[in-house]
Design an enzyme around this catalytic site. Structure first.
Site, PDB file in Angstrom:
ATOM      1  N   GLY A  10       0.829  -1.214   0.000  1.00 41.75           N
ATOM      2  CA  GLY A  10       0.000   0.000   0.000  1.00 41.75           C
ATOM      3  C   GLY A  10       0.861   1.261   0.000  1.00 41.75           C
ATOM      4  O   GLY A  10       2.096   1.198  -0.104  1.00 41.75           O
ATOM      5  N   ASN A  32      -3.163  -8.544   0.631  1.00 43.54           N
ATOM      6  CA  ASN A  32      -4.152  -9.340  -0.120  1.00 43.54           C
ATOM      7  C   ASN A  32      -4.505  -8.672  -1.448  1.00 43.54           C
ATOM      8  O   ASN A  32      -5.438  -9.101  -2.127  1.00 43.54           O
ATOM      9  CB  ASN A  32      -5.414  -9.613   0.718  1.00 43.54           C
ATOM     10  CG  ASN A  32      -6.213  -8.349   0.969  1.00 43.54           C
ATOM     11  OD1 ASN A  32      -5.796  -7.252   0.598  1.00 43.54           O
ATOM     12  ND2 ASN A  32      -7.371  -8.492   1.588  1.00 43.54           N
ATOM     13  N   SER A  34      -6.077  -6.144  -2.144  1.00 42.92           N
ATOM     14  CA  SER A  34      -7.447  -5.627  -2.272  1.00 42.92           C
ATOM     15  C   SER A  34      -7.429  -4.150  -2.664  1.00 42.92           C
ATOM     16  O   SER A  34      -8.372  -3.651  -3.267  1.00 42.92           O
ATOM     17  CB  SER A  34      -8.222  -5.811  -0.968  1.00 42.92           C
ATOM     18  OG  SER A  34      -7.599  -5.092   0.071  1.00 42.92           O
ATOM     19  N   ASN A  35      -6.366  -3.457  -2.296  1.00 39.42           N
ATOM     20  CA  ASN A  35      -6.295  -2.034  -2.643  1.00 39.42           C
ATOM     21  C   ASN A  35      -4.862  -1.685  -3.036  1.00 39.42           C
ATOM     22  O   ASN A  35      -4.358  -0.615  -2.715  1.00 39.42           O
ATOM     23  CB  ASN A  35      -6.762  -1.204  -1.436  1.00 39.42           C
ATOM     24  CG  ASN A  35      -7.023   0.241  -1.791  1.00 39.42           C
ATOM     25  OD1 ASN A  35      -7.090   0.606  -2.965  1.00 39.42           O
ATOM     26  ND2 ASN A  35      -7.142   1.091  -0.782  1.00 39.42           N
ATOM     27  N   ASP A  58      -4.794 -13.119   3.132  1.00 37.55           N
ATOM     28  CA  ASP A  58      -5.848 -12.271   3.679  1.00 37.55           C
ATOM     29  C   ASP A  58      -5.885 -12.473   5.192  1.00 37.55           C
ATOM     30  O   ASP A  58      -6.174 -13.579   5.670  1.00 37.55           O
ATOM     31  CB  ASP A  58      -7.190 -12.655   3.036  1.00 37.55           C
ATOM     32  CG  ASP A  58      -8.262 -11.623   3.332  1.00 37.55           C
ATOM     33  OD1 ASP A  58      -8.200 -11.000   4.423  1.00 37.55           O
ATOM     34  OD2 ASP A  58      -9.141 -11.432   2.491  1.00 37.55           O
ATOM     35  N   SER A 125      -4.428   7.329  13.436  1.00 36.07           N
ATOM     36  CA  SER A 125      -4.746   8.512  12.641  1.00 36.07           C
ATOM     37  C   SER A 125      -5.088   9.693  13.528  1.00 36.07           C
ATOM     38  O   SER A 125      -5.651   9.528  14.614  1.00 36.07           O
ATOM     39  CB  SER A 125      -5.941   8.170  11.762  1.00 36.07           C
ATOM     40  OG  SER A 125      -6.501   9.333  11.211  1.00 36.07           O
ATOM     41  N   TYR A 150     -14.756   4.066   9.997  1.00 39.42           N
ATOM     42  CA  TYR A 150     -13.312   4.021   9.782  1.00 39.42           C
ATOM     43  C   TYR A 150     -12.577   4.620  10.986  1.00 39.42           C
ATOM     44  O   TYR A 150     -11.667   4.017  11.550  1.00 39.42           O
ATOM     45  CB  TYR A 150     -12.916   4.788   8.505  1.00 39.42           C
ATOM     46  CG  TYR A 150     -11.452   5.118   8.491  1.00 39.42           C
ATOM     47  CD1 TYR A 150     -10.514   4.128   8.197  1.00 39.42           C
ATOM     48  CD2 TYR A 150     -10.989   6.387   8.855  1.00 39.42           C
ATOM     49  CE1 TYR A 150      -9.162   4.401   8.249  1.00 39.42           C
ATOM     50  CE2 TYR A 150      -9.639   6.670   8.910  1.00 39.42           C
ATOM     51  CZ  TYR A 150      -8.730   5.680   8.604  1.00 39.42           C
ATOM     52  OH  TYR A 150      -7.387   5.955   8.678  1.00 39.42           O
ATOM     53  N   LYS A 154      -9.924   2.974  14.186  1.00 37.79           N
ATOM     54  CA  LYS A 154      -8.611   3.432  14.663  1.00 37.79           C
ATOM     55  C   LYS A 154      -8.631   3.611  16.187  1.00 37.79           C
ATOM     56  O   LYS A 154      -7.696   3.233  16.891  1.00 37.79           O
ATOM     57  CB  LYS A 154      -8.205   4.733  13.959  1.00 37.79           C
ATOM     58  CG  LYS A 154      -7.939   4.543  12.462  1.00 37.79           C
ATOM     59  CD  LYS A 154      -6.813   3.538  12.221  1.00 37.79           C
ATOM     60  CE  LYS A 154      -6.697   3.081  10.798  1.00 37.79           C
ATOM     61  NZ  LYS A 154      -5.768   1.960  10.598  1.00 37.79           N
ATOM     62  N   ARG A 232      -4.728  21.604   7.277  1.00 35.17           N
ATOM     63  CA  ARG A 232      -4.264  20.264   7.629  1.00 35.17           C
ATOM     64  C   ARG A 232      -2.743  20.267   7.729  1.00 35.17           C
ATOM     65  O   ARG A 232      -2.075  21.159   7.214  1.00 35.17           O
ATOM     66  CB  ARG A 232      -4.648  19.232   6.550  1.00 35.17           C
ATOM     67  CG  ARG A 232      -6.127  19.031   6.331  1.00 35.17           C
ATOM     68  CD  ARG A 232      -6.770  18.239   7.466  1.00 35.17           C
ATOM     69  NE  ARG A 232      -8.183  17.998   7.208  1.00 35.17           N
ATOM     70  CZ  ARG A 232      -9.157  18.864   7.490  1.00 35.17           C
ATOM     71  NH1 ARG A 232      -8.882  20.032   8.043  1.00 35.17           N
ATOM     72  NH2 ARG A 232     -10.408  18.548   7.237  1.00 35.17           N
ATOM     73  N   ASP A 299     -15.917  17.438   7.623  1.00 30.05           N
ATOM     74  CA  ASP A 299     -14.556  17.999   7.654  1.00 30.05           C
ATOM     75  C   ASP A 299     -14.320  18.797   8.935  1.00 30.05           C
ATOM     76  O   ASP A 299     -15.160  19.626   9.311  1.00 30.05           O
ATOM     77  CB  ASP A 299     -14.338  18.943   6.458  1.00 30.05           C
ATOM     78  CG  ASP A 299     -13.754  18.237   5.252  1.00 30.05           C
ATOM     79  OD1 ASP A 299     -13.155  17.158   5.425  1.00 30.05           O
ATOM     80  OD2 ASP A 299     -13.894  18.763   4.134  1.00 30.05           O
TER      81      ASP A 299
HETATM   82  C1  WQD Z   1      -7.880  17.599   3.011  1.00 33.31           C
HETATM   83  C2  WQD Z   1      -8.527  18.954   2.813  1.00 33.31           C
HETATM   84  C3  WQD Z   1     -10.874  18.851   2.369  1.00 33.31           C
HETATM   85  C4  WQD Z   1     -10.597  16.915  -1.528  1.00 33.31           C
HETATM   86  C5  WQD Z   1      -7.915  12.267   5.561  1.00 33.31           C
HETATM   87  C6  WQD Z   1      -8.526  10.940   5.886  1.00 33.31           C
HETATM   88  C7  WQD Z   1      -8.740  10.841   7.364  1.00 33.31           C
HETATM   89  C8  WQD Z   1      -7.431  11.049   8.116  1.00 33.31           C
HETATM   90  C9  WQD Z   1      -6.708  12.247   7.653  1.00 33.31           C
HETATM   91  C10 WQD Z   1      -6.489   8.814   7.823  1.00 33.31           C
HETATM   92  C11 WQD Z   1      -9.882  19.063   3.500  1.00 33.31           C
HETATM   93  C12 WQD Z   1     -10.110  19.426   1.182  1.00 33.31           C
HETATM   94  C13 WQD Z   1     -10.268  17.498  -0.312  1.00 33.31           C
HETATM   95  C14 WQD Z   1     -11.148  17.727  -2.559  1.00 33.31           C
HETATM   96  C15 WQD Z   1     -10.993  19.632  -1.099  1.00 33.31           C
HETATM   97  N1  WQD Z   1      -6.492  10.016   8.092  1.00 33.31           N
HETATM   98  N2  WQD Z   1     -10.470  18.831  -0.112  1.00 33.31           N
HETATM   99  N3  WQD Z   1     -11.307  19.070  -2.305  1.00 33.31           N
HETATM  100  O1  WQD Z   1     -10.088  15.283   5.294  1.00 33.31           O
HETATM  101  O2  WQD Z   1      -7.889  15.531   6.416  1.00 33.31           O
HETATM  102  O3  WQD Z   1      -8.832  13.268   5.893  1.00 33.31           O
HETATM  103  O4  WQD Z   1      -6.683  12.334   6.239  1.00 33.31           O
HETATM  104  O5  WQD Z   1      -6.211   7.876   8.317  1.00 33.31           O
HETATM  105  O6  WQD Z   1      -9.327   9.685   7.708  1.00 33.31           O
HETATM  106  O7  WQD Z   1      -9.703  10.832   5.155  1.00 33.31           O
HETATM  107  O8  WQD Z   1      -7.911  14.720   4.078  1.00 33.31           O
HETATM  108  O9  WQD Z   1      -7.168  14.879   1.744  1.00 33.31           O
HETATM  109  O10 WQD Z   1      -9.582  14.278   2.222  1.00 33.31           O
HETATM  110  O11 WQD Z   1      -8.801  16.582   2.654  1.00 33.31           O
HETATM  111  O12 WQD Z   1     -11.171  20.843  -0.927  1.00 33.31           O
HETATM  112  O13 WQD Z   1     -11.491  17.259  -3.663  1.00 33.31           O
HETATM  113  O14 WQD Z   1      -8.773  19.135   1.415  1.00 33.31           O
HETATM  114  O15 WQD Z   1     -12.094  19.520   2.549  1.00 33.31           O
HETATM  115  O16 WQD Z   1      -9.993  20.373   3.968  1.00 33.31           O
HETATM  116  P1  WQD Z   1      -8.729  14.784   5.464  1.00 33.31           P
HETATM  117  P2  WQD Z   1      -8.369  15.045   2.603  1.00 33.31           P
END
Ligand code: WQD
Length: 339
Positions: A10, A32, A34-35, A58, A125, A150, A154, A232, A299
């Site tokens: 992965g 496995n 799968s992704n 798996d 996470s 999900y 975690k 982020r 978000d």
């Molecule tokens: C980042 C920013 C969106 C797509 C992911 C995982 C979560 C966790 C942390 C995992 C946000 C914005 C996104 C798009 C956008 N870790 N965005 N347009 O939301 O922090 O979450 O990482 O284990 O589970 O899902 O990351 O990359 O989805 O989004 O404006 O088409 O980008 O709103 O502000 P996020 P992300």
């Protein structure tokens, strides 16, 4: 020294295999597919010059997990990446997520508790913090109720490991709470392979850059942040991978005072969606087609790490800048597109 990496084909797993091999570890991968793609193995070999052992297995098949450990008594540590990770999909199919992420964790831990001594690293996470009350987010921040199955896997995963460590002193474990891993190996021989339409920002940006997607939607510009878009902590995947090697070395040296520890893996710097777009445009020389769209449900507004604990205790620090990470993501996307 032999290390098992589950989910080793992965995104983060493959980069970690490379860093482990670079440090002289012998790696066995369980995946496995799968992704992930079996071609990732070629990428790993081409970077390191060494072929890891690979088992297409798996982890949901408990008897296969038992058999694997019986045949691999010489494993000194397990880095457990194998899991499903799409937040939206987990809402639609919660039981699949609990089975994939929880059952497999339990089966692996059951085998580890049978060993004289074992070392375990878990992919957690920053999602466990939800919208934190204070920024940057330290490991002492309260765990918030999960927003998705999900996220729940975690949180529950961490609890399962903590409870198991409590009654199993010979099990030594570390949970690593990732912020937002992005980018690819600088050689562009391995990277992220999103299936279908990417849900995450950076692969969506790079796919838009090469024309696979027409336009990026920026989910909301009316948040209480300096430019109105969400913030982020984007961290280069190679930095994340290196942290796993350092954590493993800590477990192997038994320098830890407790047999269960957890650390944030971030850069400590928050970037807004618009700043990520600017970085992309700067390093690629491309203009990105984007529009401002509605907020995306679920978000959080802002999340970035306090990295003091990882810096001081693990002696690890993220080294790459956002621009470096975006450069590698762009190079990888162009390579994928040319194939
Ligand atoms: C980042 C920013 C969106 C797509 C992911 C995982 C979560 C966790 C942390 C995992 C946000 C914005 C996104 C798009 C956008 N870790 N965005 N347009 O939301 O922090 O979450 O990482 O284990 O589970 O899902 O990351 O990359 O989805 O989004 O404006 O088409 O980008 O709103 O502000 P996020 P992300």
């Amino acid at each position: 020294m032999k290390v098992l990496v589950t989910g080793g084909l992965g995104f983060i797993g493959s980069h970690t295999v490379v860093e482990l091999q670079n440090k002289g570890f012998e790696v066995v991968i369980i995946d496995n597919l799968s992704n992930s793609s079996i071609k990732v193995l070629d990428g790993i070999v081409s970077i390191t010059g060494k072929a890891p052992q690979f088992e297409n297995l798996d982890l949901k098949e408990k008897s296969k997990v038992q058999e694997f450990f019986l045949n691999h008594q010489d494993i000194v540590g397990v880095i457990h990446f194998a899991a499903s990770k799409a937040v939206g999909e987990s809402v639609e199919q919660p039981l699949m997520y609990y089975e994939n992420n929880i059952n497999t964790l339990v089966y692996v831990l059951q085998e580890l508790t049978k060993l004289k001594q074992s070392n375990f690293i878990f992919s957690s996470s920053c999602t466990v913090y939800g919208q934190a009350d204070e920024l940057p987010i330290s490991e002492n921040a309260p765990i918030k109720p999960a927003e998705s199955p999900y996220g729940n896997t975690k949180q529950i995963g961490e609890e399962i490991i903590k409870d198991t460590c409590k009654v199993t002193p010979k099990l030594n474990a570390i949970a690593l709470r990732y912020f937002n891993p992005i980018g690819a190996h600088p050689t562009a021989k391995i990277g992220e392979l999103p299936i279908g339409v990417p849900q995450n920002l950076v692969p969506f940006i790079t796919q838009t850059g090469v024309g696979i997607r027409e336009q990026l939607s920026v989910f909301g510009d009316d948040y209480p942040t300096p430019d109105g878009t969400c913030i982020r902590d984007y961290i280069h995947v190679v930095d994340v991978a290196k942290a796993h090697v350092v954590a493993l070395q800590r477990l192997l040296e038994s320098n830890n005072t407790s047999n269960y520890e957890y650390f944030n893996l971030g850069t400590g710097t928050g970037s807004s969606v618009l700043e990520v777009i600017n970085s992309f445009e700067r390093v690629s020389g491309e203009k990105l087609n984007y529009k401002i769209a509605n907020r995306r449900e679920g978000d959080v507004i802002s999340a970035y790490a306090d990295t003091t604990k990882a810096n001081q205790v693990l002696g690890w620090k993220a080294e790459s800048s956002l621009d470096e990470a975006m450069t590698s993501a762009w190079k990888w996307q162009k390579r994928l597109n040319s194939n």
